[in-house]
Each structure stands twice: as C-alpha cells, then as structure tokens.
Design a protein around this motif. Structure first.
Motif, PDB file in Angstrom:
ATOM      1  N   GLY A 126      -7.421   4.570  -3.523  1.00 32.41           N
ATOM      2  CA  GLY A 126      -7.692   4.040  -4.855  1.00 32.41           C
ATOM      3  C   GLY A 126      -6.411   3.606  -5.542  1.00 32.41           C
ATOM      4  O   GLY A 126      -5.391   3.403  -4.880  1.00 32.41           O
ATOM      5  N   THR A 127      -6.469   3.492  -6.858  1.00 35.63           N
ATOM      6  CA  THR A 127      -5.233   3.186  -7.581  1.00 35.63           C
ATOM      7  C   THR A 127      -4.413   4.469  -7.670  1.00 35.63           C
ATOM      8  O   THR A 127      -4.944   5.571  -7.488  1.00 35.63           O
ATOM      9  CB  THR A 127      -5.517   2.692  -9.011  1.00 35.63           C
TER      10      THR A 127
ATOM     11  N   ARG B  75      -2.507  -0.178  -4.917  1.00 35.00           N
ATOM     12  CA  ARG B  75      -3.438   0.696  -4.207  1.00 35.00           C
ATOM     13  C   ARG B  75      -2.647   1.740  -3.414  1.00 35.00           C
ATOM     14  O   ARG B  75      -1.557   1.438  -2.921  1.00 35.00           O
ATOM     15  CB  ARG B  75      -4.247  -0.177  -3.243  1.00 35.00           C
ATOM     16  N   ALA B  76      -3.207   2.928  -3.306  1.00 35.00           N
ATOM     17  CA  ALA B  76      -2.549   3.961  -2.509  1.00 35.00           C
ATOM     18  C   ALA B  76      -3.609   4.795  -1.796  1.00 35.00           C
ATOM     19  O   ALA B  76      -4.750   4.879  -2.246  1.00 35.00           O
ATOM     20  CB  ALA B  76      -1.678   4.842  -3.398  1.00 35.00           C
ATOM     21  N   VAL B  77      -3.207   5.388  -0.684  1.00 34.81           N
ATOM     22  CA  VAL B  77      -4.100   6.327  -0.004  1.00 34.81           C
ATOM     23  C   VAL B  77      -3.411   7.682   0.069  1.00 34.81           C
ATOM     24  O   VAL B  77      -2.183   7.762   0.149  1.00 34.81           O
ATOM     25  CB  VAL B  77      -4.511   5.860   1.414  1.00 34.81           C
ATOM     26  N   PHE B  78      -4.248   8.708   0.023  1.00 37.80           N
ATOM     27  CA  PHE B  78      -3.727  10.074   0.088  1.00 37.80           C
ATOM     28  C   PHE B  78      -4.156  10.700   1.398  1.00 37.80           C
ATOM     29  O   PHE B  78      -5.329  10.663   1.764  1.00 37.80           O
ATOM     30  CB  PHE B  78      -4.266  10.891  -1.090  1.00 37.80           C
TER      31      PHE B  78
ATOM     32  N   SER C  39      -7.101  12.896  -9.539  1.00 36.57           N
ATOM     33  CA  SER C  39      -8.084  13.626  -8.724  1.00 36.57           C
ATOM     34  C   SER C  39      -7.708  15.105  -8.626  1.00 36.57           C
ATOM     35  O   SER C  39      -6.573  15.457  -8.311  1.00 36.57           O
ATOM     36  CB  SER C  39      -8.147  13.001  -7.326  1.00 36.57           C
ATOM     37  N   SER C  40      -8.673  15.965  -8.886  1.00 37.11           N
ATOM     38  CA  SER C  40      -8.372  17.407  -8.908  1.00 37.11           C
ATOM     39  C   SER C  40      -8.006  17.938  -7.522  1.00 37.11           C
ATOM     40  O   SER C  40      -7.139  18.797  -7.383  1.00 37.11           O
ATOM     41  CB  SER C  40      -9.561  18.172  -9.480  1.00 37.11           C
TER      42      SER C  40
ATOM     43  N   LEU D 279       0.843  -1.192   0.000  1.00 38.02           N
ATOM     44  CA  LEU D 279       0.000   0.000   0.000  1.00 38.02           C
ATOM     45  C   LEU D 279       0.877   1.240   0.000  1.00 38.02           C
ATOM     46  O   LEU D 279       1.793   1.362   0.822  1.00 38.02           O
ATOM     47  CB  LEU D 279      -0.902  -0.001   1.242  1.00 38.02           C
ATOM     48  N   GLY D 280       0.599   2.173  -0.882  1.00 40.44           N
ATOM     49  CA  GLY D 280       1.318   3.443  -0.910  1.00 40.44           C
ATOM     50  C   GLY D 280       0.616   4.446  -0.019  1.00 40.44           C
ATOM     51  O   GLY D 280      -0.616   4.516  -0.017  1.00 40.44           O
ATOM     52  N   LEU D 281       1.389   5.214   0.748  1.00 35.32           N
ATOM     53  CA  LEU D 281       0.808   6.263   1.591  1.00 35.32           C
ATOM     54  C   LEU D 281       1.470   7.569   1.174  1.00 35.32           C
ATOM     55  O   LEU D 281       2.677   7.747   1.382  1.00 35.32           O
ATOM     56  CB  LEU D 281       1.052   5.932   3.068  1.00 35.32           C
ATOM     57  N   ILE D 282       0.699   8.445   0.544  1.00 34.18           N
ATOM     58  CA  ILE D 282       1.282   9.695   0.063  1.00 34.18           C
ATOM     59  C   ILE D 282       0.537  10.895   0.642  1.00 34.18           C
ATOM     60  O   ILE D 282      -0.585  10.761   1.151  1.00 34.18           O
ATOM     61  CB  ILE D 282       1.313   9.774  -1.491  1.00 34.18           C
ATOM     62  N   GLY D 283       1.170  12.039   0.546  1.00 37.71           N
ATOM     63  CA  GLY D 283       0.561  13.263   1.061  1.00 37.71           C
ATOM     64  C   GLY D 283       1.642  14.294   1.337  1.00 37.71           C
ATOM     65  O   GLY D 283       2.815  13.942   1.448  1.00 37.71           O
TER      66      GLY D 283
END
Ligand SMILES: Nc1ncnc2c1ncn2[C@@H]1O[C@H](COP(=O)(O)OP(=O)(O)OP(=O)(O)O)[C@@H](O)[C@H]1O
Ligand SMILES: [Mg+2]
Length: 252
Positions: free
Chosen positions: A234-235, A221-224, A242-243, A33-37
């Motif tokens: 989502g992917t 899959r990743a979460v923001f 996503s805007s 799982l990717g966790l970005i932000g």
C-alpha cells in the motif's frame, strides 16, 4: 501501467528458514517501490532471487514479460537487472573509475567486435564505457575521485561509488539494497536525487531501506515483508498506520 518486473508465487527456504513464502510482486516502469521489514525478513534474499544469485524452489520471475528464472546471474545483468549490494563489494585496491569499468553492463562483446571490426572497435567501446563512467561520477559530484583508490575515500563516498557502479547498467530494473545505511549529509541528498532521476527516466526501481522517512519521501507504494511473506502492499502511510506492522517493525 507498464509492468517491468513480475514475481509469481516465489518460494525459497534454507532448511527450516523460509526466506520467500509465495511472494507475488510487480513493479512498473517509472515506479519506486519501497521494500521494508525487520532484519531477516527476506528482503535481500528476494533481491538475490530476482537477480539470479539464488535459485527459487518454485515460482516464476518475468522481466518485461519474458521469463528469466532459468537465466544465470550474468545473463540477467545483461538483460538489464542492475543491483547494489547491502554489504558493499567494491574492489578496494582499485581506483574508483576501474571499479565502475568492471560493472556488468550491456557490452557488445569484445570477441565479436574484434572479429568483425578489429581492435579499433574494441578501443571505441572501451572509450565509450570510460566516458559513461565519468558522466556518472560527474553527476554524483565525484569526478575528482576517479583516479583515487577506493580505500582512501570516506564511507559516504564509497557508498555513492557502489551506486555509481550499479548505474553503469542502465537496464529496465534497478534494485537498491539499503542505499542509505550509514550515509548522511550531502551524500544522502545525492542518493535521493539520483534514485528519483532513474525512475523518472523510465526504470522500475525497488528500494530496501530501514530509513522510513527516505521511503516515505521517494515511494508512492511500499510493501512490508516479514518471515519471507509479503504482509501488506500500500502507501507508506497505510503501512505505518497498520497495527500489525507497528507491532512487528516499528516496535510500538
Ligand atoms: N545463503 C543462505 N543460507 C542460509 N540462510 C540464509 C542465506 N541467506 C539468507 N539466509 C537467512 O535467511 C533469512 C533472511 O535473510 P535476508 O538477508 O534475506 O534478510 P533481510 O530482510 O535482508 O534482513 P536485513 O534487514 O538484516 O538485511 C535470515 O534468517 C538469513 O540468516
Ligand atoms: Mg538485507
């Protein structure tokens, strides 16, 4: 899908800063799982909450269905939560192999072994740990560095050693906090391969990374996250398109 980690309605604040705002999250066996932000979103804090560095204000954390939120950091490490640190905490005046040997891992416990089987069993366990450490270093192409002092090695190799130390714990959950930051060239490819192999062996992996192409390569899959909140799940392609996210993070 076999769920390894489940986080439910996790909340944590430092005074006015909310680092975890009703976070719900699951990671399955074999998943990366990717966790970005953005900076300050609460990504490292989430790892700290899961691994037991921080206590949540409220919410639950389950590992393989067992509640772990009341267990201390070292207990959680023994239960199989392995993590790297964003700001590498290697023992700089120790050799590479000794850095691996101090890692928390499933270890039968020296005193119990000694009482039951005597000193021979302790020595056998030490030898096993040393063999395991050498196998991990070999897998990363670092076997020749085993007796070197950490300070004598270039940054990319130090970063790999941080990951190698984490792999001494082969439990069900692996948390990687910016494994690629400052890494390039051969080390970059090695880290990617190792992360893939760990997931393929059945572990649940969560990767925090600002390098979006790394996340795209590895994660289905990743979460923001921003301001302690998970805004999208989502992917990677869905997240990038996503805007809201492009404005908040990708700066478009
Ligand atoms: N122990 C603490 N005490 C007070 N504030 C903290 C503490 N730990 C983190 N914070 C604050 O919480 C917020 C979230 O920090 P965190 O390190 O989790 O962000 P991050 O998403 O990992 O950011 P980065 O991408 O820069 O690593 C920041 O504003 C940070 O200053
Ligand atoms: Mg961080």
């Amino acid at each position: 899908m076999t769920e390894v980690l489940r986080v439910e309605r996790l909340n944590k604040r430092f005074g006015g800063i909310v680092v975890s705002d009703n976070v719900d999250l699951t990671i399955a066996r074999g998943e990366i799982l990717g966790l970005i932000g953005p900076n300050g979103a609460g990504k490292t804090s989430l790892f700290n909450l899961i691994s037991g560095v921080l206590r949540p204000d409220s919410g639950r954390i389950f590992l393989n269905g067992e509640p772990i939120d009341r267990s201390k950091l070292f207990r959680r490490a023994r239960m199989g939560i392995a993590r790297t640190w964003q700001h590498m905490l290697l023992f700089r005046t120790m050799t590479v192999i000794d850095n691996l040997l101090v890692a928390p891992r499933a270890y039968p416990g020296e005193s119990i072994l000694r009482v039951t089987f005597g000193l021979g069993a302790v020595r056998a366990a030490d030898r096993q740990a040393r063999d395991r450490a050498m196998a991990i270093l070999t897998r990363m192409g670092l076997e020749h560095t085993a007796e070197s002092m950490v300070t004598d090695l270039p940054f990319g190799q130090q970063k790999l050693i941080g990951l190698a130390r984490t792999l001494m714990n082969d439990g069900p959950l692996l948390l990687l906090d910016e494994p690629m930051a400052g890494v390039e060239g051969a080390a970059y490819e090695t880290i990617k391969t190792v992360v893939r192999e760990e997931a393929a062996s059945g572990r649940a992996v969560c990767v925090v990374e600002h390098n979006v192409s790394f996340i795209r390569d590895l994660c289905s899959r990743a979460v923001f996250m921003a301001n302690g909140k998970i805004l999208q799940d989502g992917t990677v392609e869905e997240l990038i398109s996503s805007s809201v996210l492009t404005e908040l993070y990708f700066g478009v």
